[in-house]
Write an enzyme that holds these catalytic residues in place. Structure first.
Site, mmCIF file in Angstrom:
data_model
loop_
_atom_site.group_PDB
_atom_site.id
_atom_site.type_symbol
_atom_site.label_atom_id
_atom_site.label_comp_id
_atom_site.label_asym_id
_atom_site.label_seq_id
_atom_site.Cartn_x
_atom_site.Cartn_y
_atom_site.Cartn_z
ATOM 1 N N LYS A 72 -2.274 6.021 -4.140
ATOM 2 C CA LYS A 72 -3.339 6.985 -3.849
ATOM 3 C C LYS A 72 -3.038 8.331 -4.499
ATOM 4 O O LYS A 72 -1.893 8.739 -4.600
ATOM 5 C CB LYS A 72 -3.494 7.166 -2.331
ATOM 6 N N ASP B 72 0.842 -1.197 0.000
ATOM 7 C CA ASP B 72 0.000 0.000 0.000
ATOM 8 C C ASP B 72 0.878 1.248 0.000
ATOM 9 O O ASP B 72 1.558 1.536 0.986
ATOM 10 C CB ASP B 72 -0.890 -0.022 1.251
ATOM 11 N N HIS C 42 -7.136 9.804 -1.965
ATOM 12 C CA HIS C 42 -6.553 9.751 -0.620
ATOM 13 C C HIS C 42 -7.442 10.432 0.440
ATOM 14 O O HIS C 42 -7.618 9.899 1.538
ATOM 15 C CB HIS C 42 -5.169 10.414 -0.658
ATOM 16 N N TYR D 133 3.365 9.805 -0.041
ATOM 17 C CA TYR D 133 4.345 9.198 0.876
ATOM 18 C C TYR D 133 5.786 9.340 0.364
ATOM 19 O O TYR D 133 6.726 9.143 1.123
ATOM 20 C CB TYR D 133 4.089 7.696 1.073
#
Length: 312
Positions: free
Chosen positions: A88, A53, A121, A58
């Protein structure tokens, strides 16, 4: 070491009835970890993890992609199709015209031809720009959910992703989305853990055929103060009674609720422990005790200050 075989669920409304492993490895960056994302993903693949994931925000897509390329080279997997990769869409790209390019950029960074799952997200849009967290409220612009979702559907139709979904969506936002979606969301990824059990939302999603993926299934580390889950006396008692770790009790509960979950640990031994949840069960008495745990949302929102209308 024999890798663990992880049970899977079939996602509704995905192309080709894509199956998703119930447990995935979360890759949100951890300031305290000495292990790189690339090494963690490689280790996880060795142990049997098949679901990873990620998210553009990130900043780990490149590392995840490098680990997948390495795993193929080493023969740990025979084909990319053995893996389930989620990413996302960040709020800066939450605009109808920027979604396909955003996904194409993620794919280039991951060195992949397609994603298995692409998620919105947060149900917020901001002016385009670089990722800043927390999000300044002054940056927020109107979120055109209908236009955005049409572009998400386009991503699936183009074969850039096998399934589309959302993250951090409340019941009212899901209802709005379902009122016009021609491809309903396959997944809603939200905070679920024993300190925030989200029963109403889970029941709603189940009724609508939306798979719930729990993030922060063990809540967050010490940097956020006491951990309502890992430091919980009830759970310590259950852990002793079963001869399991508190984390295993938590993940087993999620599994018995028919949830999928992404758990974040780059520690080799804990990664292995987190997979040790499939060959035993919680009792009715355990459930009664678990129902007594104090409930409080950990992740209250991504903005500064917090928004009033993010959750019902």
């Amino acid at each position: 070491m024999a890798a663990t075989t992880i049970p899977q669920v079939t996602l509704n409304s995905s192309s080709g009835h894509r199956k998703m492993p119930v447990i995935g490895l979360g890759t949100a960056p951890e300031a305290t970890s000495t292990v790189t994302t690339k090494d963690a993903v490689l280790e996880a693949i060795k142990q049997g993890y098949r679901h990873f994931d990620a998210a553009s925000a990130y900043g780990v897509e490149q590392s995840v992609g490098e680990a997948i390329a390495e795993a193929l080279k080493l023969g740990l997997i025979q084909s990319r199709d053995e893996l389930f990769v989620t990413s996302k869409l960040w709020v800066t790209d939450n605009h109808a015209h920027t979604i396909v390019p955003a996904l194409q950029k993620s794919l280039r960074t991951l060195q992949l031809e397609y994603l298995d799952l692409y998620l919105i997200h947060w149900p917020i849009a901001t002016k385009p720009g670089k990722v800043v967290y927390p999000i300044e409220v002054s940056e927020i612009v109107e979120f055109d959910l209908k236009g955005v979702w049409e572009s998400m559907e386009e991503c699936q139709k183009l074969g850039l992703t096998k399934a589309i979904g959302v993250s951090n969506f409340s019941i009212s936002r899901l209802e709005k989305l379902l009122s016009f979606a021609t491809i309903p969301p396959a997944v809603n990824q939200v905070e679920v853990n024993l300190g925030w059990q989200q029963q109403q939302l889970r029941e709603f999603c189940k009724e609508k055929g939306i798979t719930v993926t729990a993030f922060s299934p063990l809540r967050k580390g010490a940097s956020r103060g006491a951990n309502l889950v890992m430091d919980n006396d009830i759970l310590k008692e259950l852990s002793d009674a079963h001869g399991k770790t508190v984390a295993q009790i938590c993940l087993r509960w999620l599994y018995e609720q028919d949830l999928t979950f992404v758990v974040k640990s780059y520690d080799k031994d804990r990664m292995k422990q987190n997979l040790g949840i499939f060959d035993w069960s919680l009792t009715e008495d355990d459930y009664k005790k678990i129902a007594e745990i104090h409930q409080d949302r950990l992740i209250k929102g991504p903005t500064k200050p917090l928004l009033d209308d993010l959750w019902e």
